[in-house]
Design a protein around this motif. Sequence first.
Motif, PDB file in Angstrom:
ATOM      1  N   SER A   6      75.247  59.734  23.647  1.00  0.00           N
ATOM      2  CA  SER A   6      76.204  59.002  23.709  1.00  0.00           C
ATOM      3  C   SER A   6      77.390  59.543  24.692  1.00  0.00           C
ATOM      4  O   SER A   6      77.542  60.836  24.690  1.00  0.00           O
ATOM      5  N   GLU A   7      77.867  58.757  25.701  1.00  0.00           N
ATOM      6  CA  GLU A   7      78.879  59.018  26.455  1.00  0.00           C
ATOM      7  C   GLU A   7      80.092  58.569  26.274  1.00  0.00           C
ATOM      8  O   GLU A   7      80.045  57.579  26.281  1.00  0.00           O
ATOM      9  N   TYR A   8      81.259  59.242  26.699  1.00  0.00           N
ATOM     10  CA  TYR A   8      82.687  58.693  26.834  1.00  0.00           C
ATOM     11  C   TYR A   8      83.520  59.283  28.061  1.00  0.00           C
ATOM     12  O   TYR A   8      83.343  60.255  28.317  1.00  0.00           O
ATOM     13  N   ARG A   9      84.283  58.353  28.500  1.00  0.00           N
ATOM     14  CA  ARG A   9      84.872  58.575  29.844  1.00  0.00           C
ATOM     15  C   ARG A   9      86.099  59.483  29.585  1.00  0.00           C
ATOM     16  O   ARG A   9      86.911  59.273  28.363  1.00  0.00           O
ATOM     17  N   THR A 136      86.509  65.219  12.374  1.00  0.00           N
ATOM     18  CA  THR A 136      85.761  64.244  11.488  1.00  0.00           C
ATOM     19  C   THR A 136      85.109  63.005  12.437  1.00  0.00           C
ATOM     20  O   THR A 136      84.338  62.305  11.865  1.00  0.00           O
ATOM     21  N   SER A 137      85.855  62.726  13.595  1.00  0.00           N
ATOM     22  CA  SER A 137      85.480  61.543  14.326  1.00  0.00           C
ATOM     23  C   SER A 137      85.326  62.016  15.839  1.00  0.00           C
ATOM     24  O   SER A 137      85.929  62.924  16.409  1.00  0.00           O
ATOM     25  N   ILE A 138      84.460  61.171  16.393  1.00  0.00           N
ATOM     26  CA  ILE A 138      84.609  61.388  17.981  1.00  0.00           C
ATOM     27  C   ILE A 138      85.659  61.140  18.562  1.00  0.00           C
ATOM     28  O   ILE A 138      86.081  61.761  19.644  1.00  0.00           O
ATOM     29  N   ILE A 142      87.607  63.835  21.103  1.00  0.00           N
ATOM     30  CA  ILE A 142      88.120  63.737  22.548  1.00  0.00           C
ATOM     31  C   ILE A 142      89.411  64.198  22.703  1.00  0.00           C
ATOM     32  O   ILE A 142      89.838  64.608  23.619  1.00  0.00           O
ATOM     33  N   GLN A 143      90.193  63.690  21.843  1.00  0.00           N
ATOM     34  CA  GLN A 143      91.748  63.838  21.762  1.00  0.00           C
ATOM     35  C   GLN A 143      91.953  65.546  21.765  1.00  0.00           C
ATOM     36  O   GLN A 143      92.752  65.876  22.586  1.00  0.00           O
ATOM     37  N   ALA A 147      93.648  67.428  24.951  1.00  0.00           N
ATOM     38  CA  ALA A 147      94.770  68.356  24.865  1.00  0.00           C
ATOM     39  C   ALA A 147      94.730  69.519  25.455  1.00  0.00           C
ATOM     40  O   ALA A 147      95.076  70.344  26.104  1.00  0.00           O
ATOM     41  N   PHE A 148      93.291  70.222  25.070  1.00  0.00           N
ATOM     42  CA  PHE A 148      93.079  71.478  25.240  1.00  0.00           C
ATOM     43  C   PHE A 148      92.846  71.945  26.984  1.00  0.00           C
ATOM     44  O   PHE A 148      93.093  72.892  27.473  1.00  0.00           O
TER      45      PHE A 148
END
Length: 274
Positions: A6-9, A136-138, A142-143, A147-148
Amino acid sequence: MNVKFSEYRPSPALGSYIQAYYTGDFNLYSENNFVQSVVPNGCIELIIHLTHDHCELVKEDTWGRSPEFTLIGLQTKPYEVRFHEPVQIFGVRFNPEGIYHIFGVPPAVFTATFENSTDVLGNEFKDYCSRLRESTSIQQKIQLTEAFLLKNMLDNSKEYDYVRMASETIRKHHGLLSLEELIQKVHISPRQLQREFKKRFGITAKEYMRLSRLNAIQKYMQVPTSLNLTELSYEHGFADQSHFIREFKMLAGTNPRGFLKKRADFLTLPVNLE
């Protein structure tokens, strides 16, 4: 399928440097020797293992367990990944200029190989990975990642330069421009561009053009019924069908029809070239 992907922009602030965040579950059926051939995509892959079991990669002609946090450099040839147990990962796919702009690390340091990410990116990166594993969640992953990355981008910000402009221009044109046309857009001498591009990325501008051009056709390779080699060759700037087949085989390790026959054996990660 023995792989779930699965991918996320990324956010707009990082969209110029990050292709995608992704999760991957490999060897879902616990095969003893599950192998995937990875087709080069002109990107740098940051792999964070979320499970104790890791994949195996080749380094200096020797198979070995990949690092806990793995940084895979630009590749111009296909490479194999082996799995003996189910493996779960979180990944960040960088445009080549992204890893330099965000971390100040030139991709040439690990071209055609892989490194322990902690050795390259430092202890702060290791701390980030620990927090990532605890999330615990995608959405939290991502958040935390954004931030990093944004913090590091501010700490290591680089001025806009012609090497970055060259790589962005190549992608924008799907690799379909000559070196002469690229030089006109970047306004630099051919010798200086070739020298600085290779010094920064570890591959030449022409090699990156080839990767971008082959990436532009990968979406067509996902649906066998749409495959027309003559049309693909013409529409994507190859001199003829033989030229297209030759370059495809160079990157995938097999010709297009052989690729489609064994599609499940390949891991392809087409990039957004816009």
